[in-house]
Design an enzyme around this catalytic site. Structure first.
Site, PDB file in Angstrom:
ATOM      1  N   HIS A  20       0.709  -1.178  -0.215  1.00  0.00           N
ATOM      2  CA  HIS A  20      -0.014  -0.074   0.009  1.00  0.00           C
ATOM      3  C   HIS A  20       0.857   1.355  -0.016  1.00  0.00           C
ATOM      4  CE1 HIS A  20      -2.248  -3.301   1.677  1.00  0.00           C
ATOM      5  NE2 HIS A  20      -3.495  -2.594   1.311  1.00  0.00           N
ATOM      6  N   PRO A 110      -6.367  -4.881  11.155  1.00  0.00           N
ATOM      7  CA  PRO A 110      -7.879  -5.042  11.242  1.00  0.00           C
ATOM      8  C   PRO A 110      -8.020  -3.428  11.795  1.00  0.00           C
ATOM      9  CG  PRO A 110      -6.819  -6.915  12.354  1.00  0.00           C
ATOM     10  CD  PRO A 110      -5.820  -6.122  12.053  1.00  0.00           C
ATOM     11  N   ASP A 147      -9.619   6.843   7.127  1.00  0.00           N
ATOM     12  CA  ASP A 147     -10.984   6.606   6.903  1.00  0.00           C
ATOM     13  C   ASP A 147     -11.391   5.057   7.811  1.00  0.00           C
ATOM     14  OD1 ASP A 147     -11.324   9.211   5.695  1.00  0.00           O
ATOM     15  OD2 ASP A 147     -10.234   8.327   4.139  1.00  0.00           O
ATOM     16  N   GLY A 148     -10.848   4.312   7.104  1.00  0.00           N
ATOM     17  CA  GLY A 148     -11.304   2.843   7.750  1.00  0.00           C
ATOM     18  C   GLY A 148     -11.390   2.879   9.165  1.00  0.00           C
ATOM     19  N   ILE A 179     -10.351   8.863   0.593  1.00  0.00           N
ATOM     20  CA  ILE A 179     -10.594   7.716  -0.481  1.00  0.00           C
ATOM     21  C   ILE A 179     -10.415   6.675   0.535  1.00  0.00           C
ATOM     22  CG2 ILE A 179      -8.884   6.678  -2.133  1.00  0.00           C
ATOM     23  CD1 ILE A 179     -10.351   8.885  -3.480  1.00  0.00           C
ATOM     24  N   HIS A 251      -4.147   3.209  -3.291  1.00  0.00           N
ATOM     25  CA  HIS A 251      -4.347   2.848  -2.090  1.00  0.00           C
ATOM     26  C   HIS A 251      -3.503   1.249  -1.795  1.00  0.00           C
ATOM     27  CE1 HIS A 251      -6.164   0.789   1.336  1.00  0.00           C
ATOM     28  NE2 HIS A 251      -6.448  -0.438   0.783  1.00  0.00           N
ATOM     29  N   ARG A 347     -18.517 -17.230  39.431  1.00  0.00           N
ATOM     30  CA  ARG A 347     -18.187 -15.828  39.489  1.00  0.00           C
ATOM     31  C   ARG A 347     -18.007 -14.826  40.696  1.00  0.00           C
ATOM     32  NH1 ARG A 347     -23.967 -12.764  39.142  1.00  0.00           N
ATOM     33  NH2 ARG A 347     -25.186 -14.305  40.072  1.00  0.00           N
ATOM     34  N   SER A 374     -22.630  -8.026  38.094  1.00  0.00           N
ATOM     35  CA  SER A 374     -22.924  -9.537  37.789  1.00  0.00           C
ATOM     36  C   SER A 374     -21.699 -10.326  37.304  1.00  0.00           C
ATOM     37  CB  SER A 374     -23.654  -9.319  36.289  1.00  0.00           C
ATOM     38  OG  SER A 374     -24.764  -8.924  36.426  1.00  0.00           O
ATOM     39  N   GLU A 401     -17.897  -3.625  24.983  1.00  0.00           N
ATOM     40  CA  GLU A 401     -17.162  -4.672  25.047  1.00  0.00           C
ATOM     41  C   GLU A 401     -15.850  -4.671  24.377  1.00  0.00           C
ATOM     42  OE1 GLU A 401     -20.504  -4.907  24.321  1.00  0.00           O
ATOM     43  OE2 GLU A 401     -21.225  -5.512  26.201  1.00  0.00           O
ATOM     44  N   PHE A 427     -21.017 -12.580  25.144  1.00  0.00           N
ATOM     45  CA  PHE A 427     -20.720 -11.357  24.320  1.00  0.00           C
ATOM     46  C   PHE A 427     -19.065 -11.310  24.033  1.00  0.00           C
ATOM     47  CE2 PHE A 427     -24.190  -9.347  26.825  1.00  0.00           C
ATOM     48  CZ  PHE A 427     -25.379  -9.756  25.913  1.00  0.00           C
ATOM     49  N   HIS A 463     -28.949 -14.662  25.613  1.00  0.00           N
ATOM     50  CA  HIS A 463     -27.870 -14.485  26.576  1.00  0.00           C
ATOM     51  C   HIS A 463     -27.080 -15.924  26.899  1.00  0.00           C
ATOM     52  CE1 HIS A 463     -29.382 -10.571  26.959  1.00  0.00           C
ATOM     53  NE2 HIS A 463     -28.683 -10.213  27.860  1.00  0.00           N
ATOM     54  N   ARG A 510     -23.078 -18.295  36.622  1.00  0.00           N
ATOM     55  CA  ARG A 510     -24.027 -17.381  37.287  1.00  0.00           C
ATOM     56  C   ARG A 510     -24.612 -18.245  38.239  1.00  0.00           C
ATOM     57  NH1 ARG A 510     -30.195 -16.181  36.915  1.00  0.00           N
ATOM     58  NH2 ARG A 510     -30.286 -14.612  38.313  1.00  0.00           N
TER      59      ARG A 510
HETATM   60  C1  LIG Z   1     -11.815  -4.583   9.819  1.00  0.00           C
HETATM   61  C2  LIG Z   1     -11.135  -4.410   8.589  1.00  0.00           C
HETATM   62  N1  LIG Z   1     -11.832  -4.325   7.489  1.00  0.00           N
HETATM   63  C3  LIG Z   1     -11.455  -4.235   6.220  1.00  0.00           C
HETATM   64  C4  LIG Z   1     -10.063  -4.114   5.930  1.00  0.00           C
HETATM   65  C5  LIG Z   1      -9.595  -4.181   4.529  1.00  0.00           C
HETATM   66  N2  LIG Z   1      -9.115  -2.768   4.314  1.00  0.00           N
HETATM   67  C6  LIG Z   1      -7.850  -2.404   4.326  1.00  0.00           C
HETATM   68  S1  LIG Z   1      -7.558  -0.696   4.223  1.00  0.00           S
HETATM   69  C7  LIG Z   1      -9.376  -0.732   3.999  1.00  0.00           C
HETATM   70  C8  LIG Z   1      -9.972   0.713   3.681  1.00  0.00           C
HETATM   71  C9  LIG Z   1      -8.958   1.718   2.943  1.00  0.00           C
HETATM   72  O1  LIG Z   1      -9.406   2.975   3.362  1.00  0.00           O
HETATM   73  P1  LIG Z   1      -8.599   3.894   4.244  1.00  0.00           P
HETATM   74  O2  LIG Z   1      -9.090   3.455   5.732  1.00  0.00           O
HETATM   75  O3  LIG Z   1      -9.289   5.422   3.984  1.00  0.00           O
HETATM   76  O4  LIG Z   1      -7.079   3.979   3.938  1.00  0.00           O
HETATM   77  P2  LIG Z   1      -6.245   4.479   2.844  1.00  0.00           P
HETATM   78  O5  LIG Z   1      -7.308   4.253   1.481  1.00  0.00           O
HETATM   79  O6  LIG Z   1      -6.451   6.101   2.832  1.00  0.00           O
HETATM   80  O7  LIG Z   1      -5.140   4.077   2.897  1.00  0.00           O
HETATM   81  C10 LIG Z   1     -10.005  -1.729   4.134  1.00  0.00           C
HETATM   82  C11 LIG Z   1     -11.218  -1.941   3.747  1.00  0.00           C
HETATM   83  C12 LIG Z   1      -9.277  -4.062   7.020  1.00  0.00           C
HETATM   84  N3  LIG Z   1      -7.862  -4.140   7.063  1.00  0.00           N
HETATM   85  N4  LIG Z   1      -9.706  -4.227   8.513  1.00  0.00           N
END
Ligand SMILES: Cc1ncc(C[n+]2csc(CCOP(=O)(O)OP(=O)(O)O)c2C)c(N)n1
Length: 656
Positions: A20, A110, A147-148, A179, A251, A347, A374, A401, A427, A463, A510
């Protein structure tokens, strides 16, 4: 200096034929100002406890971090490693991996997790500063988020908690490039992030992310803010790439030789691939040297602490348990239970154990996602952590959580703290992505998860966990403990605390369970993962009964029913699959035994149990969802009873 980052990112991604380039190129100016003028760190000691933390929450932009580590002079990050970007065994994996590459604070990829980790790091800093003083604990936490990161739900939990706790030394630099993978952000999002963060109690500004003066001014302002700060930095993804810059094409794919050549021309960068002109490299290395005197002054301040305070600070920083105190606390709990057995829910047994454990281990910082009463995770003498008192050892995480689990990862990564939390086992699904990362990173976090079966009763199937034990046991390097009584509960707590290299879940009931372990036993029997709780007596057992948690008592009753029919059975308690499977083969074989018939009982699904009872074994448990009703009636309704266990054994014996 920023173009050095851009060039390395373009070249490394091109060579790897994947990766990237867009984020490193777009965020290069932000990173250059931050690392060369603000961030407190020393490449000579990447683990310096009082360093500022930098979290690249948008882990896909890993080349930004690797370029910085190389340019700043982190010894292990050579140009050779940059050239081996994304190759097996390199220090430059696709996404940053903590514990693998010195200088990487947390494993990210992630989206959203890094931001929530950073909240935990900032909490840890405030807490330890309150305990040990600003002379030795005084650092900021910076996050680069995309953004993500901000679209992921976990980010809301994280920013709300940070705003509430007024974590003023937390600064989020938002790479506001508009973007994402599918194209312009406008396809999917129209949130005003500045307003959103302000609503959560942050200071928030919007700047030009390519203007070093504006970046520096915003970082200066963040330093004196009384709240966490968001700096939304308007940037161009793939800055410098003439046709792909500003578009999703920058990207996540190599730019290609032609585009790279054109970008070099546009940026005025004439150096060949992977080469940094000496004057620019010298500037970067000088930036890397900035922190050395600061660190040495800190070393002196630590040395000036009273010897008691210093050794406690250093012990906690190393993550070393006060071994004797822990052993003493466990022993005291076990002695009390031997003298006066308790028929209580596990618990409640956990709370009983925690009274002693949290007194012995000041590094334990507990919490709950709004289920304190709880989960029984708050002991009597624990005060709540708040914006006005960070010394409190109990965190009211709110109904968050996912954010809780990820913040705990950040606290464990920060060091000095053993975080533990509370929620319902069902959960665990809401925590799972963070638990997985704790397991991947090998971080000691402890998740107390109560109401661990249909035994919770009237709250019904929404639950009642059914598949959760199996699903958690599927995560590598996670220990799932399900103690059967008060004695096993304190033993499992001890094992979780000693589990330095990975997270633990404590699945607790519980409902009340009888104490099955009588008398004082110094040994931690749960350490074997599974052990013979009740032998068959003199005869060789015809039946081996295996169970965990609340169902161990059912297995014990089933043994009596079988005995009444002159069939000898032994009972094996299985508090932790992972420890059992890690035992040497001979030990495992001895615990499994060689009865004609194996039966397991657990108020969950069968998955996983075949490794113990074999595919020919009988399993008494759940095959679908539970129901709403009193606990005892549910056990009858779903056939998880001593009678059914005995019947299953008899049926198998008749067949054999
Ligand atoms: C939880 C999760 N979902 C999906 C992805 C796959 N993924 C990697 S980057 C991205 C989005 C890219 O957009 P942005 O966060 O704006 O990064 P940029 O394009 O500016 O590098 C996604 C959907 C991931 N890494 N983690």
């Amino acid at each position: 200096m920023a173009n050095a980052i851009r060039a390395l990112a373009m070249d490394a991604v091109e060579q790897a034929k994947s990766g990237h380039p867009g984020l490193p190129m777009g965020a290069a100016d932000i990173a250059t100002v931050l690392f060369s003028r603000f961030l407190k760190f020393d490449p000579a000691d990447p683990a310096w406890p009082d360093r500022d933390r930098f979290v690249l929450s948008a882990g896909h932009g890993s080349m930004l971090l690797y370029a910085l580590l190389y340019l700043l002079g982190y010894e292990k990050m050579t140009i050779g490693e940059i050239k081996r970007f994304r190759q097996l065994g390199s220090l430059t994996p696709g996404h940053p991996e903590h514990g693998h590459t010195p200088g990487v604070e947390t494993t990210t990829g992630p989206l959203g997790q890094g931001l929530a980790n950073a909240v935990g790091m900032a909490i840890a800093e405030r807490h330890l500063a309150a305990l040990f003083g600003g002379d030795v604990v005084d650092h900021a936490t910076y996050v680069l988020a995309s953004d993500g990161d901000l679209m992921e739900g976990i980010s809301q939990e994280a920013i709300a908690l940070a705003g509430h706790l007024k974590l003023k030394k937390l600064v989020v630099l938002f790479d506001d490039n508009g973007i994402s993978i599918d194209g312009p952000l406008a396809l999917a999002d129209s949130v005003d992030q500045v307003k959103r963060f302000e609503a959560a109690g942050w200071t928030a500004t919007r700047i030009d992310g390519h203007d070093p003066a504006a970046i520096a001014a915003a970082l200066e302002a963040a330093k004196i803010s009384d709240r966490p700060s968001l700096i939304a930095c308007r940037t161009t993804i793939g800055f410098g790439a003439p046709t792909k810059g500003g578009t999703e094409k920058a990207h996540g794919a190599p730019l290609g030789a032609n585009e790279i050549a054109a970008a070099r021309a546009k940026l005025g960068w004439s150096a060949p691939a992977f080469e940094i002109p000496p004057d620019i490299l010298a500037q970067w290395r000088a930036a890397g040297e900035r922190g050395r005197p600061v660190r040495l002054a800190w070393v002196e301040r630590v040395a000036a602490l009273s010897s008691e305070k210093r050794s406690e600070f250093e012990r906690r920083t190393r993550g070393e348990l006060p071994g004797k105190k822990l052993a003493g606390a466990v022993r005291a709990v076990k002695e009390k239970l031997a003298q006066a057995p308790k028929e209580i829910a596990t618990r409640a047994a956990s709370e009983f154990a925690l009274e002693a454990l949290t007194a012995a281990l000041p590094e334990m910082v507990g919490g709950s996602a709004d289920l304190t009463g709880s989960n029984n995770t708050r002991t009597k003498n624990m005060t709540a952590m708040s914006a006005s008192d960070y010394s409190g050892r109990f965190i009211h995480y709110g109904v968050r959580e996912h954010g809780m689990a990820a913040a705990m990862n950040g606290m464990a990564l920060h060091g000095g703290i053993i975080p533990y939390s509370g929620t319902f086992l069902v959960f665990s699904d809401y925590c799972r992505p963070a638990i997985r990362l704790a397991a991947l990173m090998g971080e000691r976090v402890i998740l107390v998860m109560t109401h661990d079966s249909i035994g919770l009763g009237e709250d019904g199937p929404t639950h009642q966990p059914v598949e959760h034990l199996a699903a958690l046991r599927a995560i590598p390097n996670l220990k799932v403990f399900r103690p059967c009584d008060a004695v096993e509960t304190v033993e499992c707590w001890q094992l979780a605390l000693e589990s330095e290299g990975g997270p633990s879940v404590l699945a607790l009931t519980r409902q009340n369970v009888p104490q099955l372990r009588h008398g004082f036993d110094e040994r931690n029997r749960c350490a074997a993962g599974a052990y013979e709780l009740i032998t068959a007596g003199d005869d060789a057992a015809a039946v081996s009964l295996f169970a965990s948690g609340s169902e161990v008592a059912i297995a014990v009753e089933a043994k009596k029913l079988l005995a009444a029919r002159k069939i000898s059975a032994r009972v094996v308690s299985v508090p932790c699959f992972e420890l059992f499977f890690a035992a040497p083969e001979a030990k495992r074989a001895a615990v499994i035994g060689h009865a004609k018939v194996n039966v397991a009982v657990e108020a969950g699904i069968r998955q996983g149990w075949d490794a113990i009872i074999g595919s020919a074994g009988a399993f008494v448990g759940m095959t679908g969802f539970g129901a709403s009703g009193p606990s005892k009636e549910l056990y009858q309704r779903f056939g998880i009873t001593a009678e059914k266990v005995a019947e299953a054994a008899l049926a198998r014996l008749r067949k054999s």
